[in-house]
Design a protein around this motif. Structure first.
Motif, PDB file in Angstrom:
ATOM      1  N   TRP A  15       0.902  -1.165  -0.126  1.00  0.00           N
ATOM      2  CA  TRP A  15       0.046   0.096  -0.165  1.00  0.00           C
ATOM      3  C   TRP A  15       0.792   1.279   0.012  1.00  0.00           C
ATOM      4  O   TRP A  15       0.416   2.291  -0.571  1.00  0.00           O
ATOM      5  N   ARG A  16       2.127   1.355   0.699  1.00  0.00           N
ATOM      6  CA  ARG A  16       2.936   2.412   0.509  1.00  0.00           C
ATOM      7  C   ARG A  16       3.518   2.539  -0.872  1.00  0.00           C
ATOM      8  O   ARG A  16       3.649   3.858  -1.149  1.00  0.00           O
ATOM      9  N   ARG A  17       3.704   1.583  -1.686  1.00  0.00           N
ATOM     10  CA  ARG A  17       4.238   1.790  -3.079  1.00  0.00           C
ATOM     11  C   ARG A  17       3.328   2.668  -3.530  1.00  0.00           C
ATOM     12  O   ARG A  17       3.450   3.331  -4.670  1.00  0.00           O
ATOM     13  N   TRP A  18       2.034   1.885  -3.652  1.00  0.00           N
ATOM     14  CA  TRP A  18       1.036   2.528  -4.460  1.00  0.00           C
ATOM     15  C   TRP A  18       0.524   3.901  -3.956  1.00  0.00           C
ATOM     16  O   TRP A  18       0.465   4.682  -4.934  1.00  0.00           O
ATOM     17  N   ALA A  19       0.621   4.147  -2.815  1.00  0.00           N
ATOM     18  CA  ALA A  19       0.189   5.477  -2.322  1.00  0.00           C
ATOM     19  C   ALA A  19       1.268   6.591  -2.807  1.00  0.00           C
ATOM     20  O   ALA A  19       0.989   7.666  -3.194  1.00  0.00           O
ATOM     21  N   THR A  20       2.630   6.063  -2.537  1.00  0.00           N
ATOM     22  CA  THR A  20       3.750   6.939  -3.310  1.00  0.00           C
ATOM     23  C   THR A  20       3.739   7.160  -4.596  1.00  0.00           C
ATOM     24  O   THR A  20       4.003   8.279  -5.100  1.00  0.00           O
ATOM     25  N   ALA A  21       3.157   6.163  -5.262  1.00  0.00           N
ATOM     26  CA  ALA A  21       3.084   6.305  -6.908  1.00  0.00           C
ATOM     27  C   ALA A  21       1.659   7.154  -7.272  1.00  0.00           C
ATOM     28  O   ALA A  21       2.009   7.736  -8.261  1.00  0.00           O
ATOM     29  N   LEU A  22       0.727   6.810  -6.663  1.00  0.00           N
ATOM     30  CA  LEU A  22      -0.438   7.639  -7.080  1.00  0.00           C
ATOM     31  C   LEU A  22      -0.702   9.034  -6.585  1.00  0.00           C
ATOM     32  O   LEU A  22      -1.195   9.624  -7.229  1.00  0.00           O
ATOM     33  N   PHE A  23      -0.065   9.393  -5.339  1.00  0.00           N
ATOM     34  CA  PHE A  23      -0.325  10.658  -4.885  1.00  0.00           C
ATOM     35  C   PHE A  23       0.166  11.815  -5.779  1.00  0.00           C
ATOM     36  O   PHE A  23      -0.658  12.645  -6.011  1.00  0.00           O
ATOM     37  N   PRO A  24       1.303  11.800  -6.364  1.00  0.00           N
ATOM     38  CA  PRO A  24       1.877  12.893  -7.326  1.00  0.00           C
ATOM     39  C   PRO A  24       0.962  12.912  -8.625  1.00  0.00           C
ATOM     40  O   PRO A  24       0.739  14.002  -9.100  1.00  0.00           O
ATOM     41  N   LEU A  25       0.299  11.840  -9.079  1.00  0.00           N
ATOM     42  CA  LEU A  25      -0.339  11.870 -10.243  1.00  0.00           C
ATOM     43  C   LEU A  25      -1.724  12.470  -9.820  1.00  0.00           C
ATOM     44  O   LEU A  25      -2.217  13.054 -10.654  1.00  0.00           O
ATOM     45  N   ALA A  26      -2.348  12.174  -8.717  1.00  0.00           N
ATOM     46  CA  ALA A  26      -3.582  12.927  -8.327  1.00  0.00           C
ATOM     47  C   ALA A  26      -3.326  14.345  -7.915  1.00  0.00           C
ATOM     48  O   ALA A  26      -4.012  15.220  -8.632  1.00  0.00           O
TER      49      ALA A  26
END
Length: 62
Positions: A15-26
């Motif tokens: 979940w940390r990998r996904w959050a770190t990857a998707l937050f800048p895109l959001a």
């Protein structure tokens, strides 16, 4: 030296990998909506790099 090291213990939970990857895109989407295309491109590039390093390449098995 890597900017984002997928083998670092912080990125062990998925979940940390996904959050770190998707937050800048959001955030890039928010910047587009706010009318700041320069910041949107910057955060989009950071998000794309994070997706590549953390989700596509991912941590090594060793």
């Amino acid at each position: 030296m890597q900017i984002i090291d997928p083998n670092h213990p912080f990125f062990r939970p998925v979940w940390r990998r996904w959050a770190t990857a998707l937050f800048p895109l959001a955030w890039a989407g928010i910047e587009v909506y706010g009318g700041s295309p320069g910041w949107a491109m910057l955060f989009g590039a950071v998000g794309a790099y994070a997706v590549w390093q953390l989700l596509i390449v991912g941590p090594s098995d060793t």
